[in-house]
Scaffold this motif. Structure first.
Motif, PDB file in Angstrom:
ATOM      1  N   MET A 265       0.868  -1.186   0.000  1.00 26.86           N
ATOM      2  CA  MET A 265       0.000   0.000   0.000  1.00 26.86           C
ATOM      3  C   MET A 265       0.899   1.228   0.000  1.00 26.86           C
ATOM      4  N   ASP A 266       0.685   2.143  -0.933  1.00 26.00           N
ATOM      5  CA  ASP A 266       1.504   3.355  -0.936  1.00 26.00           C
ATOM      6  C   ASP A 266       0.956   4.374   0.058  1.00 26.00           C
ATOM      7  N   ARG A 267       1.661   5.513   0.204  1.00 23.05           N
ATOM      8  CA  ARG A 267       1.287   6.485   1.234  1.00 23.05           C
ATOM      9  C   ARG A 267      -0.118   7.035   1.008  1.00 23.05           C
ATOM     10  N   THR A 268      -0.510   7.239  -0.243  1.00 21.83           N
ATOM     11  CA  THR A 268      -1.851   7.757  -0.545  1.00 21.83           C
ATOM     12  C   THR A 268      -2.922   6.788  -0.064  1.00 21.83           C
ATOM     13  N   THR A 269      -2.685   5.518  -0.289  1.00 21.51           N
ATOM     14  CA  THR A 269      -3.652   4.498   0.124  1.00 21.51           C
ATOM     15  C   THR A 269      -3.719   4.389   1.644  1.00 21.51           C
ATOM     16  N   VAL A 270      -2.571   4.414   2.298  1.00 23.50           N
ATOM     17  CA  VAL A 270      -2.542   4.341   3.762  1.00 23.50           C
ATOM     18  C   VAL A 270      -3.323   5.499   4.375  1.00 23.50           C
ATOM     19  N   LYS A 271      -3.106   6.705   3.871  1.00 26.93           N
ATOM     20  CA  LYS A 271      -3.837   7.864   4.392  1.00 26.93           C
ATOM     21  C   LYS A 271      -5.332   7.743   4.146  1.00 26.93           C
ATOM     22  N   ALA A 272      -5.705   7.222   2.992  1.00 33.09           N
ATOM     23  CA  ALA A 272      -7.127   7.072   2.683  1.00 33.09           C
ATOM     24  C   ALA A 272      -7.795   6.063   3.612  1.00 33.09           C
ATOM     25  N   GLU A 367       3.886   7.641  -9.913  1.00 31.50           N
ATOM     26  CA  GLU A 367       4.054   8.917  -9.216  1.00 31.50           C
ATOM     27  C   GLU A 367       4.245  10.061 -10.208  1.00 31.50           C
ATOM     28  N   ARG A 368       5.017   9.816 -11.258  1.00 31.63           N
ATOM     29  CA  ARG A 368       5.237  10.855 -12.269  1.00 31.63           C
ATOM     30  C   ARG A 368       3.948  11.173 -13.014  1.00 31.63           C
ATOM     31  N   VAL A 369       3.159  10.154 -13.289  1.00 37.30           N
ATOM     32  CA  VAL A 369       1.874  10.381 -13.968  1.00 37.30           C
ATOM     33  C   VAL A 369       0.943  11.217 -13.090  1.00 37.30           C
ATOM     34  N   ALA A 370       0.898  10.910 -11.799  1.00 36.67           N
ATOM     35  CA  ALA A 370       0.050  11.675 -10.877  1.00 36.67           C
ATOM     36  C   ALA A 370       0.453  13.144 -10.854  1.00 36.67           C
ATOM     37  N   GLY A 378      -3.660   6.572  -5.915  1.00 35.97           N
ATOM     38  CA  GLY A 378      -3.180   5.662  -4.885  1.00 35.97           C
ATOM     39  C   GLY A 378      -2.889   4.298  -5.486  1.00 35.97           C
ATOM     40  N   VAL A 379      -1.921   3.613  -4.930  1.00 38.33           N
ATOM     41  CA  VAL A 379      -1.563   2.282  -5.426  1.00 38.33           C
ATOM     42  C   VAL A 379      -1.634   1.267  -4.292  1.00 38.33           C
ATOM     43  N   CYS A 380      -2.447   0.244  -4.512  1.00 38.46           N
ATOM     44  CA  CYS A 380      -2.333  -0.965  -3.703  1.00 38.46           C
ATOM     45  C   CYS A 380      -1.990  -2.076  -4.687  1.00 38.46           C
ATOM     46  N   ALA A 381      -1.255  -3.053  -4.239  1.00 38.18           N
ATOM     47  CA  ALA A 381      -0.724  -4.028  -5.187  1.00 38.18           C
ATOM     48  C   ALA A 381      -0.591  -5.405  -4.555  1.00 38.18           C
TER      49      ALA A 381
END
Length: 468
Positions: A265-272, A367-370, A378-381
């Motif tokens: 889970m990336d930082r965006t996903t964790v915060k969400a 991240e560059r696309v965002a 957000g990325v979960c994988a």
């Protein structure tokens, strides 16, 4: 709410269709009221057009499905098969004037064999219901999509779905031994086997898995089961960068470890997830890696993996002490997509799978696309598989933001192909990725797949407009 067939307006074509359907279906199984049928128009995908169905049918028997297909063939009416409509590619979206064939009422578990380690089920059985039923016999059905409490086995077969446990146990296709399938003209075909081994003829079972209802209607499935594994334990590792977390994934897999789960889970996903559920996840982390083992000594396996995470630069490694702590961490992962949807109200969920060795490149590229499109992504994988779910969060009422969301989605798919990946690891093609499928498999691949489609469905009435 079930409306009589005479309570909704209909033209001559619809009237003839309904009359023919009712010769082999009970009236309660044929829905024609537009206020009801519109609720069956689409699945959960964004940016996928959906038409207006002429009728929705809810059969309960194989014979009723055969009657629907014979009627559709005679009248040249398209048929769109559906399960729970939790899909994310538009594969279950209605087309104008079609018959929506909803299989949710065919929901019986017909057999569980502890000797042969198989289950025989109808397509409307919910994934979680099957998992609980076989668990009572000491058995295990591994495929576990995030929507497992809602999604059906038929839908899982149609989209070749995966889940959190794929890194160890594989995807749906590896558990489908045999199928009963109603063809476009109403004939019933059985494929595969219920034996442990079997190589008779072409493997039509594998061909049908992932075909998104474009080749036939699955009405029964023979599924392989495994012995129930020990209770798994989960470890959480925090990292100061997504690249470091991906490095840890490579070290774990290179070291020969076989986790039952390896999720990121990336930082965006964790915060969400914290904003939605107040779970107290560490928001200072740039990436959170979850690893689990269901071995007889999971604590030892977690210790070895924890050491690899620290070597890759983990800032903190916390193994769960018991099943309750483990389940709490897994719940955070399962909430990821719901939490990201709450960020802006609408999400576009990508499903790009890359070689594990390129996972770090993929996350940095996202991240560059965002940044390029000024969007929250957000990325979960399923990190152990290299299967990423970049989730574009946007305001669907804002035309410019919606445009940027679609463009960013396409750029992420292009990135996946550049890194040697595939446009979909488990969600399927449907409507959303038709153009990208052609890019991935090339003109010869498209030609051959269309030839297969024509052999099964010469009139082109099964789920038209999907996949190609």
């Amino acid at each position: 709410m079930i409306m009589s067939r005479i309570e909704a307006p209909r033209d001559d074509v619809t009237g003839t269709l309904v009359d023919r359907l009712l010769t082999g279906l009970p009236s309660e199984a044929v829905l024609t009221d537009p206020d009801v049928t519109v609720s069956y128009a689409n699945d959960m995908a964004s940016f996928c057009e959906a038409g207006t169905p002429a009728v929705v049918v809810l059969p309960r028997t194989v014979e009723q499905v055969q009657h629907v297909m014979r009627t559709a063939t005679a009248l040249r009416i398209p048929v769109v098969p559906q399960g729970a409509r939790t899909g994310l590619s538009g594969a279950a979206n209605a087309s104008d004037g079609c018959i929506v064939l909803s299989l949710v009422k065919m929901d019986r578990i017909l057999e569980i064999s502890t000797v042969d380690r198989i289950a025989v089920v109808e397509p409307g059985v919910v994934n979680a219901a099957l998992s609980r039923a076989v668990d009572a016999h000491g058995l295990y059905y591994p495929p576990d999509p995030s929507s497992w409490e809602m999604c059906t086995i038929g839908g899982n077969i149609g989209t070749a779905s995966g889940g959190l446990c794929c890194v160890k146990y594989g995807v749906t296709a590896e558990y489908v031994l045999g199928l009963d399938v109603v063809l476009a003209d109403g004939r019933l075909m059985s494929t595969g086997r219920r034996t442990a081994k079997g190589v008779a003829g072409y493997d039509l079972t594998r061909l049908l898995v992932g075909s998104e209802g474009s080749l036939g209607i699955v009405v029964r499935a023979v599924l392989a089961l495994k012995p129930r594994p020990p209770q798994q334990l989960v470890l959480a590792a925090e990292f100061g960068s997504a690249r470091a977390a991906c490095d840890a994934v490579c070290r774990i897999m290179e070291g020969g470890h076989v986790p039952s789960l390896l999720e990121l889970m990336d930082r965006t996903t964790v915060k969400a997830v914290n904003a939605l559920a107040h779970m107290g996840l560490p928001e200072t982390t740039e990436a959170l890696l979850l690893a689990a083992f269901d071995t007889h000594d999971p604590a030892a396996d977690l210790a070895a993996v924890g050491a690899l995470c620290e070597a890759a630069g983990a800032t903190q490694v916390v193994p769960a002490e018991d099943a309750a702590e483990s389940e709490l961490l897994l719940q955070a992962r399962r909430l990821s997509l719901t939490a990201l949807e709450a960020v802006k109200g609408t999400t576009m969920i990508d499903d790009v799978c890359v070689p594990r060795s390129r996972l770090g490149d993929m996350l940095e590229g996202i991240e560059r696309v965002a940044e390029k499109y000024s969007l929250t992504i957000g990325v979960c994988a399923h990190a152990g598989d290299g299967n990423t779910h970049p989730t574009v969060c946007f305001d669907a009422t804002d035309p410019d933001e919606s445009r940027r969301a679609r463009e960013s989605f396409d750029e992420i798919m292009a990135l996946g192909l550049e890194l040697g990946g595939t446009i979909t690891g488990e969600h399927g093609v449907g409507v959303l990725k038709k153009e990208w499928l052609a890019r991935e498999i090339g003109p010869v691949g498209v030609e051959m797949q269309r030839a297969v489609k024509a052999a099964f469905d010469p009139l082109g009435i099964l789920n038209p407009g999907k996949v190609f």
